[in-house]
Write a protein that holds these residues in place. Structure first.
Motif, PDB file in Angstrom:
ATOM      1  N   ASN A  20       6.996   7.800   6.563  1.00 51.79           N
ATOM      2  CA  ASN A  20       6.476   8.020   5.617  1.00 51.79           C
ATOM      3  C   ASN A  20       5.452   9.536   5.611  1.00 51.79           C
ATOM      4  O   ASN A  20       5.005  10.067   4.527  1.00 51.79           O
ATOM      5  CB  ASN A  20       5.801   7.143   4.866  1.00 51.79           C
ATOM      6  N   LYS A  60      -3.113   9.897  -6.323  1.00 53.53           N
ATOM      7  CA  LYS A  60      -3.056   8.787  -6.160  1.00 53.53           C
ATOM      8  C   LYS A  60      -1.144   8.874  -6.656  1.00 53.53           C
ATOM      9  O   LYS A  60      -0.469   8.449  -6.260  1.00 53.53           O
ATOM     10  CB  LYS A  60      -3.817   7.414  -6.731  1.00 53.53           C
ATOM     11  N   GLU A  61      -1.193   9.228  -7.697  1.00 55.71           N
ATOM     12  CA  GLU A  61       0.237   9.756  -7.972  1.00 55.71           C
ATOM     13  C   GLU A  61       1.053   9.837  -7.235  1.00 55.71           C
ATOM     14  O   GLU A  61       2.374   9.456  -7.220  1.00 55.71           O
ATOM     15  CB  GLU A  61       0.028  10.027  -9.596  1.00 55.71           C
ATOM     16  N   ASN A  63       1.468   9.800  -4.772  1.00 57.27           N
ATOM     17  CA  ASN A  63       1.540   9.068  -2.788  1.00 57.27           C
ATOM     18  C   ASN A  63       1.262   9.486  -1.522  1.00 57.27           C
ATOM     19  O   ASN A  63       2.428   9.462  -0.782  1.00 57.27           O
ATOM     20  CB  ASN A  63       2.807   7.543  -3.020  1.00 57.27           C
ATOM     21  N   PRO A  65       0.380  10.188   1.779  1.00 54.54           N
ATOM     22  CA  PRO A  65       0.029   8.913   3.308  1.00 54.54           C
ATOM     23  C   PRO A  65      -0.419   9.965   3.812  1.00 54.54           C
ATOM     24  O   PRO A  65      -1.798   9.473   4.944  1.00 54.54           O
ATOM     25  CB  PRO A  65       1.025   8.865   3.626  1.00 54.54           C
ATOM     26  N   GLY A 119      -5.822   6.554  -0.980  1.00 53.14           N
ATOM     27  CA  GLY A 119      -4.803   6.259  -0.001  1.00 53.14           C
ATOM     28  C   GLY A 119      -3.933   6.377   1.084  1.00 53.14           C
ATOM     29  O   GLY A 119      -3.410   6.625   1.229  1.00 53.14           O
ATOM     30  N   SER A 120      -5.097   7.573   1.419  1.00 52.98           N
ATOM     31  CA  SER A 120      -4.680   8.966   2.567  1.00 52.98           C
ATOM     32  C   SER A 120      -5.025   8.911   4.186  1.00 52.98           C
ATOM     33  O   SER A 120      -6.474   7.988   4.163  1.00 52.98           O
ATOM     34  CB  SER A 120      -4.621   9.919   2.119  1.00 52.98           C
ATOM     35  N   SER A 382       8.796  11.450  -2.516  1.00 58.67           N
ATOM     36  CA  SER A 382       7.612  10.503  -2.896  1.00 58.67           C
ATOM     37  C   SER A 382       7.535   9.587  -2.964  1.00 58.67           C
ATOM     38  O   SER A 382       7.544   8.226  -2.063  1.00 58.67           O
ATOM     39  CB  SER A 382       6.493  10.965  -2.649  1.00 58.67           C
ATOM     40  N   LYS A 383       7.950   9.666  -4.050  1.00 56.89           N
ATOM     41  CA  LYS A 383       7.995   7.853  -4.673  1.00 56.89           C
ATOM     42  C   LYS A 383       9.319   7.184  -4.621  1.00 56.89           C
ATOM     43  O   LYS A 383       9.542   5.333  -4.154  1.00 56.89           O
ATOM     44  CB  LYS A 383       8.459   8.117  -5.962  1.00 56.89           C
TER      45      LYS A 383
END
Ligand code: AHR
Length: 505
Positions: A20, A60-61, A63, A65, A119-120, A382-383
């Motif tokens: 990821n 955040k959109e 995402n 990591p 969220g990273s 990423s999604k």
């Protein structure tokens, strides 16, 4: 009649599980990345700690990591102790890399806190320019140790009881570059990095370390730098870094889009060099690649040089604020496909950078945050680009460009996400003159259907987005056929396409 391209997607033909962290990014203390980027107390969206919530939402959109920090060139004279402790006692410092004034209002604690909000994970770099082994080890103790010892206690005193637990660490940045503060020869760097790595792993053997590779493929010491430095660091590190930026200052689109051929060659050379050192050392360990700086970067170069030269020592001036156009988004999509095709060895990558500085996300000081054109291919990968990368068995037309021969019209790769029972095909038509009929043979995947097709197309290659609106944004395309496992659609010339299949419920 339109040219035809065929892609066979077979779940047996795997390249690798995608790490990821391939969708990582980068925040450097540079320009407006931090101040008026992620952090702007007083902004209408600022949270209680001064972080812009509009930026948090966009990160955040995407995402993301893992986020590399605090540089970049900045790290090579970074004194980490300046960036911790009570804010009112932090010293403003002159940053020699970008010739700006760093207030140190944001430091390690604040950045780690912001990473949690988006969220990273943090990917921390240590200063091997002006500093060395002991400062790197002290910083690691400060961040990761739960001992009753000086630096761990200093962290506690500064408000963080539990260790930050930072797993991934970069051993310096672009140490071969003449622009780097504390530039090293390959032998100097190899020795220093090996000793630093040895000491860091003795303190915390759960970390992963990245040895510094060449600053780019055109460096005169490439790939001798990799061979010599790895001779020293191989046993102690887990990755080697690669950096590369692309541009189209010649305004030759066909040649610009063909530059992923150069990227392929760059990857092959670094992989071969790592494997040569592995063989030389009779090592059982395979070294992987951390492509921890990549993007399109050229639009703002001239303006930036003038700003740094004529108006030094400003706080957070607008630097490296490239405004990306439609063709840059296509190039970013092509680079991502290339990484996915090498997912077995390219385990980490950082889109450089994330906010305001050569970034997918921009902010207006008195206004909103907005998405650049390059936001979209990164978002899609990423999604939907998580799972297993599949070997693309592709037949398509080819063309020559000014500096490249035998360039495939189509670049494509498929990703299989077994858990979600999804297959996603990413495809670029980089033929600048012709549409191509694209056939995907998915018959290997029983009971799958088309979930959606998303395309990024524009008639104006130079169309850009802004705070006022998005000229370049993806749209759904319902113009395709799918029967007996065979999918077909028209790939418009110069387009980014995301074709998603899902197993019937
Ligand atoms: O990302 C911008 C700069 O590019 C980084 O600071 C440096 O590492 C590279 O040259």
């Amino acid at each position: 009649m339109a040219q035809k391209a065929k892609l066979l997607v077979d779940k047996q033909l795997t390249i690798a599980d995608i790490d990821n962290r391939l969708y990582g990014s980068f925040i450097e203390h540079l320009g407006r990345a931090v101040y008026t980027g992620i952090y702007q107390p007083g902004h209408m969206t600022a949270d209680e700690e001064g972080f812009r919530k509009d930026v948090i939402e966009l990160v955040k959109e995407l995402n993301v990591p893992i986020i590399r920090y605090p540089g970049g060139n900045y790290v090579s004279s970074f004194e980490w102790e300046d960036s911790v402790g009570p804010k009112e006692l932090r010293k403003p410092r002159l940053d020699l890399a970008w010739r700006t004034l760093e207030t140190n209002e944001i430091g390690i604690h604040e950045f780690a806190n912001w990473c949690k909000k988006v969220g990273s994970e943090v990917m921390m770099a240590v200063n091997l320019g002006t500093r060395g082994v002991s400062d790197a080890v002290n910083l690691l103790e400060y961040c990761n140790l739960d001992t009753n010892s000086y630096y761990a206690n200093m962290r506690r005193k500064n408000g963080q009881n539990k260790p930050f637990g930072i797993k991934t660490w970069c051993l310096g940045n672009e140490m071969d570059g003449s622009w780097q503060i504390g530039q090293k020869t390959p032998v100097e760097y190899g020795r220093l990095a090996a000793e630093t790595a040895k000491a860091m792993k003795r303190l915390d053997d759960s970390i992963e370390l990245v040895s510094c590779g060449s600053s780019n493929v055109d460096m005169p010491t490439f790939p001798e730098w990799e061979a010599t430095t790895l001779d020293y660091t191989y046993d102690y590190v887990d990755y080697i870094s690669l950096h590369q930026y692309y541009g189209n200052s010649e305004k030759d689109e066909a040649d610009f889009f063909a530059k992923t051929q150069d990227l392929e060659r760059f990857l092959h050379t670094v992989i071969s060099t790592c494997d040569f050192i592995k063989a030389k050392k009779r090592s059982k360990k395979t070294l992987n690649l951390s492509f921890d700086e990549w993007n399109v970067w050229f639009h703002a170069n001239a303006a930036d040089n003038e700003e740094m030269e004529k108006r030094p020592w400003q706080i957070a001036p607008g630097l490296l604020e490239d405004h990306y156009d439609f063709e840059d988004a296509i190039m970013v999509g092509l680079i991502l496909i290339t990484f996915l095709k090498h997912a077995d060895r390219v385990r980490m990558a950082c889109l450089a950078q994330l906010v305001n500085v050569i970034a997918p996300i921009m902010t207006e000081k008195e206004g909103p945050a907005w998405r650049q054109t390059i936001f979209y291919p990164f978002l899609h990968c990423s999604k939907y680009g998580r799972g297993v990368a599949l070997q693309p068995i592709l037949t398509c037309g080819r063309h020559d460009t000014k500096n490249h021969q035998d360039v495939t019209d189509i670049e494509s790769v498929a990703v299989y996400n077994e858990e979600n029972e999804e297959v996603t095909v990413f495809a670029v038509n980089r033929n600048i003159n012709e549409d191509v009929t694209f056939e995907i043979n998915l018959s290997n995947f029983e009971d799958y259907n088309v979930e959606e097709v998303v395309v990024l197309e524009h008639d104006d290659l130079f169309a850009v987005n802004s705070a006022a609106g998005e000229k370049v944004a993806p749209r759904k395309n319902a113009n395709y056929s799918f029967a007996d496992g065979i999918f077909e659609m028209n790939l418009k010339k110069i387009s980014w396409n995301v074709i998603r299949f899902k197993r019937n419920k």
